[in-house]
Design an enzyme around this catalytic site. Structure first.
Site, PDB file in Angstrom:
ATOM      1  N   CYS A 254      10.998  39.127  24.520  1.00  0.00           N
ATOM      2  CA  CYS A 254      10.181  37.919  24.615  1.00  0.00           C
ATOM      3  C   CYS A 254       8.707  38.236  24.355  1.00  0.00           C
ATOM      4  O   CYS A 254       8.216  39.302  24.719  1.00  0.00           O
ATOM      5  CB  CYS A 254      10.301  37.299  26.007  1.00  0.00           C
ATOM      6  SG  CYS A 254      11.884  36.484  26.310  1.00  0.00           S
TER       7      CYS A 254
ATOM      8  N   ARG B 202      20.020  34.379  26.085  1.00  0.00           N
ATOM      9  CA  ARG B 202      19.768  35.758  26.481  1.00  0.00           C
ATOM     10  C   ARG B 202      19.901  35.941  27.985  1.00  0.00           C
ATOM     11  O   ARG B 202      20.125  37.060  28.454  1.00  0.00           O
ATOM     12  CB  ARG B 202      18.372  36.200  26.037  1.00  0.00           C
ATOM     13  CG  ARG B 202      18.187  36.283  24.522  1.00  0.00           C
ATOM     14  CD  ARG B 202      16.818  36.844  24.168  1.00  0.00           C
ATOM     15  NE  ARG B 202      16.548  38.032  24.940  1.00  0.00           N
ATOM     16  CZ  ARG B 202      15.455  38.204  25.700  1.00  0.00           C
ATOM     17  NH1 ARG B 202      14.538  37.266  25.781  1.00  0.00           N
ATOM     18  NH2 ARG B 202      15.282  39.322  26.376  1.00  0.00           N
TER      19      ARG B 202
ATOM     20  N   ARG C  95       3.381  44.757  27.441  1.00  0.00           N
ATOM     21  CA  ARG C  95       4.372  45.547  28.165  1.00  0.00           C
ATOM     22  C   ARG C  95       4.565  46.930  27.524  1.00  0.00           C
ATOM     23  O   ARG C  95       5.645  47.266  27.032  1.00  0.00           O
ATOM     24  CB  ARG C  95       5.715  44.802  28.238  1.00  0.00           C
ATOM     25  CG  ARG C  95       5.575  43.436  28.878  1.00  0.00           C
ATOM     26  CD  ARG C  95       6.882  42.899  29.366  1.00  0.00           C
ATOM     27  NE  ARG C  95       7.702  42.345  28.297  1.00  0.00           N
ATOM     28  CZ  ARG C  95       8.848  41.720  28.510  1.00  0.00           C
ATOM     29  NH1 ARG C  95       9.322  41.568  29.707  1.00  0.00           N
ATOM     30  NH2 ARG C  95       9.542  41.246  27.496  1.00  0.00           N
TER      31      ARG C  95
ATOM     32  N   LYS D  26      21.578  39.831  34.913  1.00  0.00           N
ATOM     33  CA  LYS D  26      21.300  40.319  33.559  1.00  0.00           C
ATOM     34  C   LYS D  26      20.478  41.610  33.595  1.00  0.00           C
ATOM     35  O   LYS D  26      20.826  42.617  32.976  1.00  0.00           O
ATOM     36  CB  LYS D  26      20.525  39.257  32.766  1.00  0.00           C
ATOM     37  CG  LYS D  26      20.038  39.743  31.399  1.00  0.00           C
ATOM     38  CD  LYS D  26      19.219  38.690  30.689  1.00  0.00           C
ATOM     39  CE  LYS D  26      17.761  38.710  31.063  1.00  0.00           C
ATOM     40  NZ  LYS D  26      16.947  39.584  30.173  1.00  0.00           N
ATOM     41  N   ASN D  27      19.369  41.587  34.340  1.00  0.00           N
ATOM     42  CA  ASN D  27      18.478  42.742  34.344  1.00  0.00           C
ATOM     43  C   ASN D  27      19.123  43.964  34.986  1.00  0.00           C
ATOM     44  O   ASN D  27      18.802  45.103  34.620  1.00  0.00           O
ATOM     45  CB  ASN D  27      17.163  42.388  35.050  1.00  0.00           C
ATOM     46  CG  ASN D  27      16.304  41.424  34.232  1.00  0.00           C
ATOM     47  OD1 ASN D  27      16.485  41.303  33.028  1.00  0.00           O
ATOM     48  ND2 ASN D  27      15.402  40.734  34.885  1.00  0.00           N
TER      49      ASN D  27
ATOM     50  N   ASP E  55       9.543  36.155  36.873  1.00  0.00           N
ATOM     51  CA  ASP E  55      10.602  35.487  36.117  1.00  0.00           C
ATOM     52  C   ASP E  55      10.979  34.120  36.692  1.00  0.00           C
ATOM     53  O   ASP E  55      11.842  33.437  36.142  1.00  0.00           O
ATOM     54  CB  ASP E  55      11.848  36.369  36.042  1.00  0.00           C
ATOM     55  CG  ASP E  55      11.732  37.427  34.952  1.00  0.00           C
ATOM     56  OD1 ASP E  55      10.778  37.364  34.166  1.00  0.00           O
ATOM     57  OD2 ASP E  55      12.595  38.323  34.894  1.00  0.00           O
TER      58      ASP E  55
END
Length: 422
Positions: free
Chosen positions: A118, A400, A123, A22-23, A308
């Site tokens: 999220c 997600r 961040r 995903k990232n 993560d």
């Protein structure tokens, strides 16, 4: 609103295919903005975040098509109509900020809303801004939007980041590909997703070296061309499913897994009493001897233990023998899953950025609520090993980052189902 019902059902056995990252995919998609020619991504994950990035690129005038059941994404930015990334899309996902560098590099201007995603800490965008300003950009924050300009084009520079931010590294590297001269980015992030991005950019004609180390050098070129690129395996999905047999017992093979993606994580599992071995098709995971042993964890930038996977690792430690200390050094406010695990009978104490987990013999099923993407799957993992039924609500977070989670876990013997909301 949908929920997921999990019933503890003993050991898991079989194979789980691991999707593209995903990232990585969310980083690769904005790279289309750097060129007029088509960019095609294969092995793309089928997730709601990918749909959000698709909508963002389309709002800029890019053509984006999903092919082969979503596993191929074909993009073209030959005729963009806007350089403004609107709040209504950007607020849904942090990675939306990755259009800033490419738009600025190709068009000399960009207006990008401050991002969402999220709720796991501030961040901030300052590291992105610092790097782009080092390349000659003029950036001003007005009404929640970053207004960036580079009237004479971006220019290569030597820049050292204050923190090895993955997103900032990606934004700066993409911007530098079209800057005049050479850019040297120091204290760069080293994650596999960055290596994957650089490999794609190189296929597009970029001149980059040093990816995977803390110093990346980019020689700017006049233009980039089209390319086809396969998205790297998702190391976070891989690590998550590695924990399923660790928590429940049994033996599961993760198809497409590579040890190089999860070395520090695999080392912690080994110390806890979980065997991880490479196979011809991926990685095989099994508990060595009964109950696992508690291990301490400190989250760090790659190649350290991934933030993560912290929530999922906490789920494993809940039933481990002994006491584990988990220290979160990447994001503040990332222990919101702890109170939900306590509802299931876990013994967890949180003090600031540290959680102390004393293992119990068995968790008990309970209604729990997902607070973010990784927390949601940690509760599912805990439910697999709990006595009775666990209902996880607010699972839209899950969509997600994990495709077909119910199908994949059912395939190895888990008792799990998705309950449609009213």
């Amino acid at each position: 609103m949908d929920s997921i019902l999990v019933t503890g059902n003993g050991p898991l056995n079989g194979q789980i295919p691991i999707a593209g990252a995903k990232n990585a995919c969310l980083t690769l998609m904005p790279a289309t903005l750097l060129s007029e020619e088509p960019l095609t991504l294969t092995n793309a994950p089928r997730l709601s975040d990918i749909k959000t990035m698709t909508a963002l690129l389309q709002s800029l005038g890019a053509e984006v098509s999903s092919l082969q059941d979503g596993q191929v994404i074909a993009m073209s930015s030959h005729d963009l109509t806007s350089q403004t990334a609107d709040y209504e899309i950007v607020r849904k996902m942090r990675a939306s900020n990755l259009v800033l560098g490419p738009l600025l590099a190709r068009f000399g201007e960009a207006v990008v809303s401050l991002p969402g995603g999220c709720a796991i800490g501030a961040r901030p965008m300052d590291l992105h801004v610092d790097g782009l300003e080092a390349l000659g950009a003029e950036i001003e924050l007005k009404d929640g939007y970053l207004h960036a300009k580079a009237p004479g084009g971006l220019k290569g520079a030597v820049h050292e980041m204050r923190f090895a931010s993955v997103g900032a590294t990606e934004n700066i590297v993409m911007a530098a590909t079209l800057a005049k001269g050479t850019t040297v980015l120091m204290n760069a992030a080293r994650e596999p997703e960055i290596v994957d991005l650089v490999e794609c950019l190189r296929k597009m004609g970029a001149q980059i070296s040093g990816e995977g180390t803390s110093t990346i050098e980019i020689q700017g070129v006049d233009r980039l061309h089209g390319a086809t690129h396969q998205v790297v395996t998702d190391r976070i999905e891989l690590g998550t499913y590695m924990l399923a047999p660790a928590i429940c017992g049994g033996e599961v093979e993760l198809l497409g897994g590579r040890m190089s993606l999860v070395e520090s994580f695999a080392a912690k599992l080994d110390a806890a009493g979980v065997s991880v071995t490479e196979t011809e098709n991926g990685l095989k995971v099994a508990r060595k001897n009964g109950r696992v042993t508690s291990v301490d964890v400190v989250t760090e930038p790659f190649p350290g233990f991934p933030t993560d996977l912290q929530a999922q690792m906490m789920a494993l430690m809940c039933t481990a023998e002994g006491t584990a200390v988990l220290e979160e050094r990447i994001f503040e406010n990332r222990f919101m899953h702890a109170p939900e695990l306590v509802r299931m009978g876990a013994n967890i104490e949180v003090h600031g950025g540290t959680a102390t987990v004393t293992g119990v013999e068995r968790l008990k099923g309970a209604p729990v609520m997902a607070t973010d993407l990784r927390a949601s799957v940690s509760l599912i993992l805990a439910g697999l090993a709990a006595e009775g039924e666990t209902t996880v609500s607010r699972v839209y977070h899950l969509d997600r980052g994990y495709e077909h989670v119910v199908r994949k876990l059912e395939g190895v013997g888990a008792k799990i189902e998705r309950i449609k909301g009213q």
